[in-house]
Design a protein around this motif. Sequence first.
Motif, short mmCIF file in Angstrom:
data_model
loop_
_atom_site.label_atom_id
_atom_site.label_comp_id
_atom_site.label_asym_id
_atom_site.label_seq_id
_atom_site.Cartn_x
_atom_site.Cartn_y
_atom_site.Cartn_z
N PHE A 103 -4.08 13.42 -2.92
CA PHE A 103 -3.42 12.14 -2.70
C PHE A 103 -4.19 11.01 -3.39
O PHE A 103 -5.40 11.10 -3.62
CB PHE A 103 -3.31 11.83 -1.21
CG PHE A 103 -2.51 12.85 -0.44
CD1 PHE A 103 -1.13 12.82 -0.43
CD2 PHE A 103 -3.16 13.84 0.29
CE1 PHE A 103 -0.40 13.76 0.27
CE2 PHE A 103 -2.43 14.78 1.00
CZ PHE A 103 -1.06 14.74 0.99
N ARG A 104 -3.48 9.95 -3.67
CA ARG A 104 -4.10 8.75 -4.22
C ARG A 104 -3.48 7.53 -3.57
O ARG A 104 -2.26 7.41 -3.50
CB ARG A 104 -3.92 8.69 -5.75
CG ARG A 104 -4.60 7.47 -6.37
CD ARG A 104 -4.55 7.49 -7.90
NE ARG A 104 -3.25 7.07 -8.42
CZ ARG A 104 -2.37 7.87 -9.00
NH1 ARG A 104 -2.63 9.16 -9.09
NH2 ARG A 104 -1.22 7.41 -9.46
N ILE A 105 -4.32 6.64 -3.08
CA ILE A 105 -3.86 5.39 -2.49
C ILE A 105 -3.90 4.30 -3.54
O ILE A 105 -4.89 4.16 -4.26
CB ILE A 105 -4.72 4.98 -1.28
CG1 ILE A 105 -4.65 6.06 -0.19
CG2 ILE A 105 -4.27 3.64 -0.72
CD1 ILE A 105 -5.51 5.77 1.02
N GLU A 106 -2.83 3.54 -3.65
CA GLU A 106 -2.82 2.43 -4.60
C GLU A 106 -2.18 1.20 -3.96
O GLU A 106 -1.44 1.29 -2.97
CB GLU A 106 -2.09 2.80 -5.88
CG GLU A 106 -0.60 2.95 -5.77
CD GLU A 106 0.07 3.16 -7.13
OE1 GLU A 106 -0.63 3.51 -8.10
OE2 GLU A 106 1.29 2.96 -7.22
N THR A 137 0.86 -1.19 0.00
CA THR A 137 0.00 0.00 0.00
C THR A 137 0.89 1.23 0.00
O THR A 137 1.82 1.33 0.80
CB THR A 137 -0.90 0.02 1.24
OG1 THR A 137 -1.72 -1.15 1.24
CG2 THR A 137 -1.79 1.26 1.24
N ARG A 138 0.61 2.15 -0.90
CA ARG A 138 1.39 3.38 -0.93
C ARG A 138 0.50 4.57 -1.29
O ARG A 138 -0.53 4.41 -1.95
CB ARG A 138 2.55 3.26 -1.93
CG ARG A 138 2.18 2.92 -3.35
CD ARG A 138 3.44 2.64 -4.15
NE ARG A 138 3.18 2.64 -5.60
CZ ARG A 138 4.12 2.52 -6.53
NH1 ARG A 138 5.38 2.38 -6.16
NH2 ARG A 138 3.81 2.53 -7.81
N ILE A 139 0.91 5.74 -0.82
CA ILE A 139 0.15 6.96 -1.04
C ILE A 139 0.95 7.88 -1.94
O ILE A 139 2.10 8.23 -1.62
CB ILE A 139 -0.20 7.65 0.29
CG1 ILE A 139 -1.05 6.72 1.15
CG2 ILE A 139 -0.93 8.97 0.04
CD1 ILE A 139 -1.44 7.30 2.50
N PRO A 145 -2.92 11.12 5.40
CA PRO A 145 -3.31 12.45 4.89
C PRO A 145 -4.07 13.28 5.91
O PRO A 145 -3.76 14.46 6.11
CB PRO A 145 -4.18 12.12 3.67
CG PRO A 145 -3.66 10.79 3.20
CD PRO A 145 -3.34 10.04 4.46
N GLU A 188 -3.45 4.60 5.86
CA GLU A 188 -4.55 5.29 5.18
C GLU A 188 -4.96 6.57 5.89
O GLU A 188 -5.61 7.45 5.29
CB GLU A 188 -5.76 4.34 5.04
CG GLU A 188 -6.47 4.01 6.34
CD GLU A 188 -5.80 2.90 7.15
OE1 GLU A 188 -6.37 2.52 8.19
OE2 GLU A 188 -4.71 2.43 6.74
N TRP A 201 5.66 7.43 2.08
CA TRP A 201 4.34 7.00 2.53
C TRP A 201 3.97 5.67 1.87
O TRP A 201 3.11 5.61 0.99
CB TRP A 201 3.30 8.06 2.19
CG TRP A 201 3.48 9.38 2.88
CD1 TRP A 201 4.63 9.92 3.37
CD2 TRP A 201 2.46 10.36 3.12
NE1 TRP A 201 4.40 11.15 3.91
CE2 TRP A 201 3.08 11.46 3.78
CE3 TRP A 201 1.10 10.42 2.85
CZ2 TRP A 201 2.37 12.60 4.16
CZ3 TRP A 201 0.38 11.56 3.23
CH2 TRP A 201 1.02 12.63 3.88
N GLN A 202 4.58 4.61 2.32
CA GLN A 202 4.26 3.28 1.79
C GLN A 202 4.60 2.22 2.83
O GLN A 202 5.40 2.44 3.74
CB GLN A 202 4.99 3.02 0.48
CG GLN A 202 6.50 3.09 0.55
CD GLN A 202 7.13 2.82 -0.80
OE1 GLN A 202 6.53 2.22 -1.70
NE2 GLN A 202 8.37 3.28 -0.97
#
Length: 345
Positions: free
Chosen positions: A25-28, A8-10, A320, A317, A101-102
């Motif tokens: 931001f986008r979480i993937e 998981t990374r932002i 942010p 998560e 951020w991961q």
Amino acid sequence: MTDPIQNTRILLASRPDGEPTADNFRIEHVPVPEPAEGEVLLRTIYLSLDPYMRGRMNDAKSYAAPVELGAVMEGGTVAEVVESRDPSLVPGDIVLSHLGWQAYGVLPAGQVRKLDPSRAPVSTAVGVLGMPGFTAYAGLLEIGRPQPGETVVVAAAAGPVGSAVGQIARIKGARAVGIAGGAQKVAWLEELGFDVALDHRSPTFKDDLKAAVPDGIDVYFENVGGHVWDAVLPRLNTYARVPVCGLVAHYNDTELPPGPDRAPRLMQTILTKSLTVRGFIQNEFVKTHYKAFQADAAGWIADGSLRHKEDIVQGLENAPEAFFGMLKGKNFGKLLVQVGDDPTR
């Protein structure tokens, strides 16, 4: 065949205009990368959230390159080695790193530093024994140079940098005046041994500051700006020193503040009082001061003269939202995100 472990990374999805929002931001979720020769695969335990990150979201010239759109938001981390392809590290080692951020990441082994969990809680490597503590130590002692009996004032004094500044000032024999927001933070500063603790939200703040520094201010450690700076400036003594490590009150500004041009007043004060106003980035002092900082800070922590507080948010998560709150002064102590289990606790 088992599915690969997911990371998981932002990412930085867009650049903010003023205050950052969740849309920036986008979480993937992607497969965990594999280390090459000389690299280590790391699992993030703690992510440090710091005000400087707001500046890295802008596409503007600064002391460091901005985070690229679509890239992982940057940040200091404490991590566990999961897989190593370098003989200097083995699985289970805890390291100071810069994964951002991961939850997982790969780095060259030479870019991480092994931590000793028996020396101090590993979270302190990104707090009182890390960049914030070193910022306080180097800026205060190299630029501020407080002398016994002098008055040191610091804003955001309940934060990781400000609280260390005040305590180190006291250790060096100076008088420490801390400025924070809210009764709870003011009470914490009093518990830490600050000579005076002030609430900048008080309607009488300017008068309170004047009463707190009857002999003026010899060192003002600046990390906020805004109305606190406006109150401090007239109280600075001749030859006062002002280390400047941040201006968090202005990080979301999109234009100059309204009102008259205050630059002439500032420059006149610098001239007539022979002030030293010196901006700095902590890494410029690493070669000359970091070793001494590690020894001094560890000793001060051991004897109780340097204390710290951590504000730990659970779950990547939530980074942010915690970051937005930090920019408004909502955190109480060093702000960390616990991304994964801490095997040392």
